[in-house]
Design an enzyme around this catalytic site. Structure first.
Site, PDB file in Angstrom:
ATOM      1  CG  ASN A  41      -7.778  -1.535  -5.128  1.00 26.72           C
ATOM      2  OD1 ASN A  41      -6.912  -2.498  -4.937  1.00 26.72           O
ATOM      3  ND2 ASN A  41      -8.193  -0.585  -4.031  1.00 26.72           N
ATOM      4  CD1 TRP A  42     -12.931  -4.892  -8.850  1.00 29.35           C
ATOM      5  CD2 TRP A  42     -12.473  -4.182 -10.791  1.00 29.35           C
ATOM      6  NE1 TRP A  42     -12.284  -5.657  -9.832  1.00 29.35           N
ATOM      7  CE2 TRP A  42     -12.108  -5.523 -11.249  1.00 29.35           C
ATOM      8  CE3 TRP A  42     -12.714  -3.208 -12.116  1.00 29.35           C
ATOM      9  CZ2 TRP A  42     -11.896  -5.609 -12.033  1.00 29.35           C
ATOM     10  CZ3 TRP A  42     -12.863  -3.523 -13.296  1.00 29.35           C
ATOM     11  CH2 TRP A  42     -11.764  -5.117 -13.408  1.00 29.35           C
TER      12      TRP A  42
ATOM     13  NE  ARG B  76      -1.649   6.581   1.873  1.00 28.41           N
ATOM     14  CZ  ARG B  76      -1.322   5.715   1.965  1.00 28.41           C
ATOM     15  NH1 ARG B  76      -1.204   5.585   3.448  1.00 28.41           N
ATOM     16  NH2 ARG B  76      -1.051   4.706   2.160  1.00 28.41           N
TER      17      ARG B  76
ATOM     18  CG  ASP C 100      -1.864   0.811   1.585  1.00 29.26           C
ATOM     19  OD1 ASP C 100      -2.508   1.515   0.285  1.00 29.26           O
ATOM     20  OD2 ASP C 100      -2.487   0.941   2.037  1.00 29.26           O
ATOM     21  N   GLY C 101       0.396   2.283  -0.258  1.00 29.40           N
ATOM     22  CA  GLY C 101       0.823   3.360  -0.092  1.00 29.40           C
ATOM     23  C   GLY C 101       1.198   4.390  -1.417  1.00 29.40           C
TER      24      GLY C 101
HETATM   25  C1  IPE Z   1      -5.230  -2.392   0.470  1.00 24.47           C
HETATM   26  O1  IPE Z   1      -4.859  -1.155  -0.199  1.00 24.47           O
HETATM   27  C2  IPE Z   1      -5.636  -3.307  -1.026  1.00 24.47           C
HETATM   28  C3  IPE Z   1      -3.406  -2.965  -2.047  1.00 24.47           C
HETATM   29  C4  IPE Z   1      -2.957  -3.339  -1.739  1.00 24.47           C
HETATM   30  C5  IPE Z   1      -4.264  -4.504  -3.290  1.00 24.47           C
HETATM   31  P1  IPE Z   1      -5.896  -0.663  -0.365  1.00 24.47           P
HETATM   32  O2  IPE Z   1      -5.504   0.829  -0.617  1.00 24.47           O
HETATM   33  O3  IPE Z   1      -7.278  -1.037  -1.531  1.00 24.47           O
HETATM   34  O4  IPE Z   1      -6.667   0.121   0.736  1.00 24.47           O
HETATM   35  P2  IPE Z   1      -8.020   0.436   1.894  1.00 24.47           P
HETATM   36  O5  IPE Z   1      -8.803   0.889   0.974  1.00 24.47           O
HETATM   37  O6  IPE Z   1      -6.754   1.693   2.535  1.00 24.47           O
HETATM   38  O7  IPE Z   1      -8.240   0.245   2.523  1.00 24.47           O
HETATM   39  C1  IPE Z   2      -1.504  -0.042  -3.463  1.00 21.89           C
HETATM   40  O1  IPE Z   2      -1.396   1.533  -3.190  1.00 21.89           O
HETATM   41  C2  IPE Z   2      -1.655  -0.424  -4.670  1.00 21.89           C
HETATM   42  C3  IPE Z   2      -3.244  -0.403  -4.556  1.00 21.89           C
HETATM   43  C4  IPE Z   2      -4.111  -0.703  -3.957  1.00 21.89           C
HETATM   44  C5  IPE Z   2      -3.933  -1.033  -5.952  1.00 21.89           C
HETATM   45  P1  IPE Z   2      -2.336   2.934  -3.451  1.00 21.89           P
HETATM   46  O2  IPE Z   2      -2.909   3.072  -4.746  1.00 21.89           O
HETATM   47  O3  IPE Z   2      -4.016   2.328  -2.061  1.00 21.89           O
HETATM   48  O4  IPE Z   2      -1.937   3.767  -2.123  1.00 21.89           O
HETATM   49  P2  IPE Z   2      -2.624   4.838  -1.785  1.00 21.89           P
HETATM   50  O5  IPE Z   2      -3.138   4.078  -0.441  1.00 21.89           O
HETATM   51  O6  IPE Z   2      -3.468   5.081  -2.173  1.00 21.89           O
HETATM   52  O7  IPE Z   2      -1.072   6.016  -0.793  1.00 21.89           O
HETATM   53 MG    MG Z   3      -4.006   2.713  -0.877  1.00 20.66          MG
END
Ligand code: IPE
Ligand code: IPE
Ligand code: MG
Length: 242
Positions: free
Chosen positions: A71-72, A27, A23-24
């Site tokens: 994520n959809w 950001r 994650d991240g």
């Molecule tokens: C979790 O991250 C899913 C993946 C890393 C693929 P998200 O960014 O989707 O999670 P939430 O929405 O902060 O819970």
């Molecule tokens: C994780 O990074 C990747 C996926 C969930 C696909 P994010 O896209 O959730 O990144 P942040 O949490 O918005 O920083």
């Molecule tokens: Mg995220």
């Protein structure tokens, strides 16, 4: 499976199975004034180095969360852009992972994914299916609740009698049926939640959360996570030392 190398010798015990919530990315990009997709590209390109690092430690199973069923909910442009990046990176990386002895698997559902990406995932998993040094499971279009719903449907369809259903039976109908439960779950990006990842399998996993964004999560961060894991006392509900 590979034996531990010198670099891992001073950290023990090591987990057999590490699962990562990557994650991240968004950001990380925002902080640099870049579009979110630049973060997804940097994050996806980081996977290879991290796999090599866990291989050096002799980790047998690595599971990475790449795209959740939730994520959809993101804008179509981000979802399609991310799928394009994934397809490109799988094409680029599959042979390299194959040479390293990594078996690539997919956990989740392929239905509803664009056909070219489905084809790419099937090609990479087939190419690497006989490798035994590490099993790298990519949780893509994965949701823990969806996995349990799928398992229940298949148990009912198979006509399993209620009295015959136990934890082993449920486990054997999950996408991860032949993979041991994760010992350590790492979440980058600072959030303290599972976000529907391996909700059944993680019942007794150790959790490690770091504020480091996924594209910045490098070998030093891997070492820190494994060191912390090695210092945890796992009790599984029992009294220590009994
Ligand atoms: C979790 O991250 C899913 C993946 C890393 C693929 P998200 O960014 O989707 O999670 P939430 O929405 O902060 O819970
Ligand atoms: C994780 O990074 C990747 C996926 C969930 C696909 P994010 O896209 O959730 O990144 P942040 O949490 O918005 O920083
Ligand atoms: Mg995220």
């Amino acid at each position: 499976m590979q034996t531990q190398t010198a670099s891992s010798a001073e950290i023990a015990p090591l987990p057999r199975h590490v699962a990562i919530i990557m994650d991240g990315n968004g950001r990380w990009a925002k902080r640099r004034g870049l579009p979110r997709l630049a973060g997804h590209r940097a994050g996806t390109e980081n996977i290879h180095a991290i796999v090599e690092c866990f291989l050096d430690f002799g980790i047998e199973y690595l599971t990475i969360y790449a795209f959740s069923t939730e994520n959809w909910l993101r804008p179509a442009e981000e979802v399609m852009g991310l799928f394009g990046i994934l397809e490109e990176v799988i094409h680029h990386e599959a042979y390299a992972l194959h040479r390293l002895g990594v078996q690539v698997r997919h956990v989740g559902r392929l239905e509803g994914i664009k056909p070219s990406l489905q084809e790419t995932i099937r090609w990479a998993t087939n190419l690497t299916k006989d490798n035994t040094r590490m099993v790298l499971s990519v949780a893509f279009n994965y949701g823990g609740r969806r996995e349990l719903v799928d398992a229940v449907r298949r148990i009912v369809a198979a006509g399993v009698l209620p009295a015959d259903i136990d934890e082993n039976v449920v486990g054997s109908y999950l996408y991860t049926c032949d993979i041991p439960d994760p010992d350590l779950i790492i979440r980058t990006g600072g959030e303290m939640r599972l976000s529907n990842f391996l909700i059944w399998q993680a019942a007794y996993a150790e959790y490690y959360a770091t504020p480091v964004f996924w594209p910045d999560f490098g070998p030093d961060e891997v070492r820190k996570a494994l060191l912390e894991y090695s210092q945890r006392q796992r009790r599984f509900g029992a009294v220590p030392g009994e």
